[in-house]
Write an enzyme that holds these catalytic residues in place. Structure first.
Site, PDB file in Angstrom:
ATOM      1  CB  SER A 235      -0.896   0.002   1.240  1.00  0.00           C
ATOM      2  OG  SER A 235      -1.639   1.196   1.296  1.00  0.00           O
TER       3      SER A 235
ATOM      4  CB  CYS B 246      -4.452   6.274  10.794  1.00  0.00           C
ATOM      5  SG  CYS B 246      -5.588   4.873  10.850  1.00  0.00           S
TER       6      CYS B 246
ATOM      7  CE  LYS C 103       1.081  -1.706   6.100  1.00  0.00           C
ATOM      8  NZ  LYS C 103       1.212  -1.109   4.765  1.00  0.00           N
TER       9      LYS C 103
ATOM     10  N   GLY D  31       8.536  -4.981   4.976  1.00  0.00           N
ATOM     11  CA  GLY D  31       9.528  -4.092   5.560  1.00  0.00           C
ATOM     12  C   GLY D  31      10.869  -4.368   4.912  1.00  0.00           C
TER      13      GLY D  31
ATOM     14  CB  ILE E 153       2.021  10.401   1.532  1.00  0.00           C
ATOM     15  CG1 ILE E 153       3.299   9.716   1.011  1.00  0.00           C
ATOM     16  CG2 ILE E 153       1.083  10.754   0.389  1.00  0.00           C
ATOM     17  CD1 ILE E 153       4.163  10.545   0.120  1.00  0.00           C
ATOM     18  N   GLY E 154       0.776  11.701   4.187  1.00  0.00           N
ATOM     19  CA  GLY E 154      -0.429  12.185   4.852  1.00  0.00           C
ATOM     20  C   GLY E 154      -1.681  11.551   4.294  1.00  0.00           C
TER      21      GLY E 154
END
Ligand code: FAD
Ligand code: FAD
Ligand code: FMN
Ligand code: FMN
Ligand code: FES
Ligand code: FES
Lengths: 258, 300, 300, 258
Positions: free
Chosen positions: B18, B127, B162, B240, B68-69
Site C-alpha cells: 500500500s 493512523c 495492518k 519491511g 504523504i499524509g
C-alpha cells in the site's frame, strides 16, 4: 521492465556540471522537451532512490542528461564511465507546450538542461524562440560553443547570455526588465531556481502571457504512484510534479505556498 | 508459487504494498501486474484527502521517510475510476482502508463489501485515533479490537489488519485483531522517524515526522513477523525492506505466508516481478517445490 | 567545543557509546582519547557475565545486529583493572550499569559512587526486568521511575538514564526518569530486531533476536531525541547511527546536548575523533562559535 | 588514526580467489603469521562493517591478503584495482606459536592464506616445517608455483598437496592418517574449515601434541572492544577471536560448543 542503460560517455561540461550520454533503448522513446528520466546514482541499497533529471537531448543513438553535482547522488553519478550500466526509467512526466508561435525561453542555471532541448526542438520545427540563459557568472555557464560574433549556442540553438556579474553577455538577472521582453511573446517556457520561477510567474500573470514552468520536488517513484512530489495547486490540493508536471501551466500552481 | 491467505488464493506470495503502488496500474510500463500475486491500494478514505505539506519524502541510510499524509482520491473516485482498471486482471486487489474514526472505517468497509474486483480489505490501524486523543489506534490493543470488530461486522471480504511497528510489542495488537475476527495480519507499517538538514536547520519533511521504510527496517520487520506468527494463529503478510527474493524467503521462514514489497519499487519499478523471479530461482536452487515449505520453517 | 551536561563539563560533545568502546583503551592505536569528550563503558554488572551464545553479530542494510548479552568482566575487575587505565586521562568516563534487579543496580551505584575516575553513571534500563516478568524495565514507566529513584538515592554522581526505542512513545519513560531524579537522558539504545540466513534457514544470531544499530536507525534516534527534548527539561545525550559531523549537528538541532557514537567505531576505529573534527569544521563553515548555538536549534 | 591504504595490485590467484597487495604503512608493522587485518570492502555505509583477513605476507614494500569471494564484501573487494584506497586497520590479534622445532602445518582450503606466511617465516628462521595443504580438487588450489619435480610452492615454501578427489598430489582428506603424521612433530599449526579443525583438535589431544588452531568468527571491531567474536572456551565463558585469537591453543577451546 526497468532499464539497464549503457553509458556512452560522461564528461565534464562546466563547473561541477557533467554531460551524460546514454544508449537510449526505450528510455528515450518519444521523449519530448521538459520530460525527465529517473537515474539510480549507484547500484545497491545506499543511496536507495533514483534521482530525476530532465532530458537534455535525444538522438537516434543517444539520450543525454546535463547535471550538476549537488549531493551524494550526483557525485556518484559523475563516477560513471563509458560502458558502465545505469539503472533508469523514463521518459516521464509532462513536457513543455511547444505550440507557441513566438515563445520566450528563460533558463536560469541548470534550467538550461531541459530548455536547450526545447530550443533545438522548436528550431527544428521551424519556430525561432527568444532564448535567454542566465547565470551568476561566466564560469557557471555550461559548455556551449560560440560563433564568430561570440553568440553562445547549445545543442544547435542560440542563447542570449545574461550574467549577474556581467562577466559574459548582459549584466543582471534573467528576470530584469522581463515585462519589456514579453512584447510580442505568446508563451514563456521557464526553468530555473524557485525564486526566479516565482518572479517570472508574477510578471507573466500581470502581462497575461501563458507560462510553462518546470518545477522540482523530491521524488520516489517518478510514476505518479507515491504522491511524494506534491506542489501546492492554485485550486487547493496538490499537483504531482512527476505526472501533472514537471512542466505545469503556472496558473495552476499556488506560488505562495510553494 | 501460489499461496493461500485465509482462503484467498494468490498466484505468488509477492504483493505490492500500500502507498507504493498507487492504484495498481501506475507501473504498467515496467512490469506485468499478472506476474505478481497482486497489490494493495493506496489507503482509501471516505472523502478525498490532499495530504501533508511538502516536502513529503526524504532519503535516509538504506531507507526513506515519507509523510504523504494519506493523500488519496477518496472512495467514490476510487470505485468509479480506479477499480475498473484492475478488475479484469488476474492480480488480486486488496483495498487499504483509512479512516479517522471507527465510523469512517465502517462506512468504507460497507461500501467495498462485495464490490466486484475487491479481493480483500486491509485495515490500516497505524493512523492517529482522533477520538482516542491522537494516539494511533494501532498502539492500543483495545482500540485495535474495537476497530476490527466493527469493520468485521460490515464485510464478508477477507479482512487483513495492518499493524504498526511503533509499539513495545506487536503481539497484544495482533491478538486483539485476531480476537475481533481478522482473517490475516499485515506487518510492518513504517517506523516513526525524522530527518534534519543540518545546513538549513530544518526538518526534511514538511510534516516534521514521517515513516521510515526500506532495507534499513527489514531486521525490525522480520523480528515482528516472527513474534506475531508464533503468538497468533492467523496468516501473516510480512513486509519491511524487502528488496530481493532471498529477503522474501527470510520473511517466509520467519512465519509470513506472503509478503508485500513497498519501497523497493522506488529503487526499481520492476522490483515486484524481479523479486518474484528471484524467489522462484532461490526455491529451485534449494530444491523447494512449494512456498509453504518455507513458511515458518526457521530452524534454531 | 565544550558542553555542560547537568553540571559536568565535556571538552567535546562527542562521546563514545557503551558497548562499542570496551573499557576505553581498546582504540588507543587508532585515536587519541583526549580528543573526544569521553566514553561510556561497556555495561558493568555486579558479577562477571559470559554473554550470549555466538554468533553475536550480523551485518544488515546500513546497520548491524548485536546480541552480546551484556558480557562483561564484572564490577570488581572493572574497578581493579580497567578504571585505573582511564583515570589519568582528561577524557570523561561514564560507567554504564547493568543489573537484573533494582537491588543489583543499587549495589552497583553504591560501589561506584565517589570512585575516583568515574565521572557519571548511565543506567541501562533496556534490560529485561526479571522480577517484572521479563518485560524490559525501560518499557514500563513505573519501573523506570522506581529504578531511577533507588539508584538516585545511592549516588551523588551525575545520573544518566538510557532509554530504549522499543516503546510506542519514549516520553512517558523520559518523564518517569526525570521525576525520579535523573540528571540526563541518553537515547536511543538498539532496536529489537532479527536476521535470518535464507540458505541455512537459521537466525543469524545465536540469541535469535538482537539490537539494531548504525546509520539505519538514525532517523528513529533523531525522532525520539526530538520528542524527549521537547517534553522533558533535562539534557539529552543523543545517539543512533551517527557517522559524520553533520549527523552530530542534526542530533544537536533536534535537542541533544551531546551525542554518543557507537557502531561508527566499527566501520572506522578512528570515527569518534574524525566525527569531532568534522563537527568542528561544520561549525566553522557555518560560523557557529559554540555548540550550544546548535542545541535545540531546529527551525520549522 | 585508521589507515587509508593504497592498493598495489589485486589479481585473481585461483578459482574465486584473489591476491591483494597493499602499501603497508603501519598496517604491516611488526605483523606476525596468524595475525589479521580488518579491511572495509567499500567506502560508505553499506556494507557497514570491515572484514577480517589473515595477513598472507609482509615485505618492506607490501602487505598481502589472499581471499576468496564468499559474499558481498569479498565480491566488492575484488573490484578494487591498483591505486585505489582501502580503509583498513591492523595488524591485529594473536598469531601462531613459532617456537616449535618440528612443526606440522595443516592448511585446509583458504587456511593456506595465513599458514603460507607461517611456513615461509619458519623457513626464513631456519625451521623446516612439515606442510600439508588440502583442497577438494586441483582447481581449488590457490596459485602457487611448481618445481621440476612438481612440488608445489607458495611464498617460497614447499607444501605437500592432498586433494579429496586425487586430482593433484595425494588423495584424501587432510585429516586422514593424521596420527601417523604426528610422529616426531612437536607442535601443529592448523587453519581451515571448522570440521577439519575439530578433527585435528581431537587427534592432537589424543596424541598430546600442542595444537595452534586459527579460528574464525564474525567481527565488528577487531580490537577486543565489542565482544562480538566470541568462541566457547574450555574453562567456560568465551574467548575473543580478535584478541585471544585468532590463533588459540586448541586446549583452550570448547570444541563441542563451537
Ligand atoms: C523533474 C526534475 C528534473 C531535474 N532535472 C535536472 C537536470 O536536468 N539537471 C540537474 O542537474 N538537476 C536536475 N534536477 C535536480 C536533480 O534531481 C537533483 O540535483 C538531484 O536529485 C540531487 O541529488 P543528490 O543526491 O546529488 O543531492 P542530495 O541533496 O544529496 O539528494 C538527497 C535527496 O534529495 C533529492 N533532491 C535533491 N535536490 C533535489 C532537487 N532539486 N529536485 C528534486 N529532488 C532533489 C534527491 O533526489 C535525493 O533523493 C531535476 C529535478 C527534477 C525534479
Ligand atoms: C581472523 C580471520 C581471518 C580470516 N582470514 C581470511 C583470509 O585470509 N582469506 C579469506 O578468504 N577469508 C578469511 N577469513 C574469512 C573472511 O573474513 C570472510 O570470508 C569474509 O568476512 C566474508 O565476507 P563477505 O562479505 O564476502 O561474506 P558475507 O557472508 O556476505 O558476510 C556477511 C558478514 O559475515 C561475516 N563473515 C562471513 N564469513 C565469515 C567468516 N568466515 N569469518 C568471519 N566473518 C565472516 C562478514 O565479515 C560480514 O560481516 C578470515 C576470517 C577471520 C575471522
Ligand atoms: C510512500 C509510502 C506511502 C505509504 N502509504 C501507505 C498507506 O497509504 N497505507 C498503509 O497501510 N501503508 C502505507 N505505506 C507503508 C507500506 O505499505 C509498507 O508497510 C512500508 O513501507 C514497509 O515496507 P517497505 O519497507 O517494503 O516499503 C506507505 C509507504 C510508503 C513508502
Ligand atoms: C556491540 C554493541 C554492544 C552494545 N552494548 C551496550 C551496553 O552494554 N549497554 C548499553 O547501554 N548499550 C549498549 N549498546 C548500544 C549502544 O551504546 C548505542 O545505544 C546503540 O548502538 C545506538 O548507537 P549507534 O547506532 O551509534 O551504534 C551496544 C551496541 C552495540 C553495537
Ligand atoms: S514521484 Fe511518486 S508520485 Fe511523483
Ligand atoms: S571483534 Fe570486537 S571484540 Fe573481537
Amino acid at each position: 521492465m526497468s532499464l539497464r542503460v549503457k553509458v556512452i560517455s560522461n564528461q565534464p561540461a562546466g563547473e561541477g556540471v557533467y554531460l551524460l550520454e546514454l544508449e537510449p533503448h526505450e528510455l528515450g522513446r518519444g521523449a519530448m522537451p521538459g520530460q525527465f528520466v529517473m537515474l539510480k546514482p549507484a547500484p545497491g541499497r545506499d543511496p536507495l532512490l533514483a534521482r530525476p533529471f530532465s532530458i537534455h537531448g535525444v538522438t537516434e543513438n543517444s539520450l543525454s542528461v546535463l547535471y550538476k553535482i549537488i549531493g551524494r547522488g550526483t557525485a556518484l553519478l559523475s563516477g560513471f564511465s563509458a560502458g558502465d550500466i545505469v539503472e533508469a526509467w523514463g521518459p516521464l512526466g509532462t513536457g513543455y507546450n511547444l505550440d507557441y508561435r513566438k515563445p520566450l525561453l528563460l533558463a536560469g542555471g541548470m534550467g538550461i538542461a531541459s530548455l536547450a532541448f526545447a530550443a533545438s526542438y522548436l528550431q527544428e520545427n521551424g519556430v525561432d524562440p527568444e532564448s535567454i540563459y542566465g547565470a551568476a557568472t561566466v564560469r557557471d555557464l555550461v559548455e556551449g560553443y560560440y560563433d564568430s560574433d561570440g553568440r553562445y549556442f547549445i545543442s544547435g540553438a542560440p542563447w542570449q547570455i545574461i550574467t549577474e556579474d556581467g562577466t559574459y553577455g548582459e549584466t543582471g538577472l534573467i528576470t530584469g526588465g522581463l515585462d519589456e521582453k514579453l512584447a510580442g511573446i505568446d508563451g514563456v517556457l521557464a526553468c530555473g531556481p524557485l525564486p526566479m520561477l516565482k518572479a517570472v510567474a508574477q510578471v507573466c500573470a500581470e502581462k497575461q502571457v501563458p507560462l510553462d514552468a518546470s518545477l522540482e520536488a523530491p521524488m520516489a517513484c517518478g510514476l505518479g504512484a507515491c504522491l511524494g512530489c506534491a506542489v501546492p495547486a492554485s485550486q487547493g490540493g496538490y499537483l504531482r510534479v512527476c505526472k501533472e508536471g514537471p512542466v505545469v501551466d503556472a496558473g495552476k500552481v499556488d506560488w505562495e505556498r510553494v | 508459487m501460489a499461496v493461500d491467505i485465509a482462503g484467498l488464493l494468490f498466484s505468488s506470495p509477492v504483493i505490492a504494498a500500500s502507498g507504493t503502488f498507487g492504484y495498481g496500474r501506475e507501473y504498467d510500463d515496467y512490469l506485468d501486474l499478472e506476474k505478481i500475486g497482486g497489490f494493495v491500494t493506496k489507503g482509501v478514505s471516505l472523502e478525498p484527502r490532499d495530504g501533508n505539506q511538502p516536502p513529503r519524502i526524504a532519503e535516509t541510510a538504506c531507507g526513506m521517510l515519507n509523510a504523504i499524509g494519506l493523500a488519496n482520491i477518496g472512495l467514490e473516485k476510487f470505485l468509479a475510476d480506479k477499480l475498473p482498471l484492475v478488475e479484469k486482471t488476474r492480480a488480486r486487489c486488496v483495498v487499504n482502508l483509512y479512516g479517522e474514526s471507527a465510523e469512517e472505517f465502517e462506512k468504507l468497509a460497507q461500501a467495498l463489501d462485495a464490490r466486484q474486483g475487491v479481493d480483500a480489505l486491509e485495515l490500516n490501524v497505524s493512523c492517529p485515533n482522533v477520538k482516542g486523543g491522537g494516539m494511533a489506534f494501532g498502539q492500543d490493543a483495545k482500540a485495535v479490537y474495537e476497530l476490527t470488530r466493527v469493520v468485521r461486522q460490515k464485510t464478508s471480504l477477507p479482512l487483513w489488519v495492518k499493524l504498526t511497528p511503533n509499539v513495545a510489542d506487536p503481539v497484544p495488537m495482533a491478538k486483539a485483531a485476531a480476537d475481533a475476527g481478522a482473517d490475516a495480519l499485515s506487518l510492518i507499517n513504517t517506523i516513526l522517524a525524522m530527518a534534519i538538514d543540518a545546513r538549513t536547520r530544518k526538518p526534511k519533511l514538511g510534516n516534521v515526522y514521517g515513516g521510515l521504510s526500506g532495507p534499513a527496517i527489514k531486521p525490525v520487520g522480520l523480528r515482528m513477523v516472527h513474534q506475531v506468527s508464533r503468538a497468533v494463529d492467523l496468516p501473516v503478510v510480512g513486509m519491511g525492506g524487502i528488496m530481493t527474493g532471498s529477503d522474501v524467503a527470510e520473511y517466509l521462514l520467519a512465519g509470513a505466508s506472503a509478503v508485500q514489497v513497498g519501497t523497493a519499487s522506488f529503487s526499481d519499478p520492476a522490483s515486484c516481478v524481479r523479486i518474484a523471479d528471484e524467489l522462484a530461482a532461490f526455491m529451485k536452487e534449494q530444491g523447494i517445490a512449494e512456498v509453504r515449505e518455507l513458511i515458518g520453517g526457521l530452524l534454531s
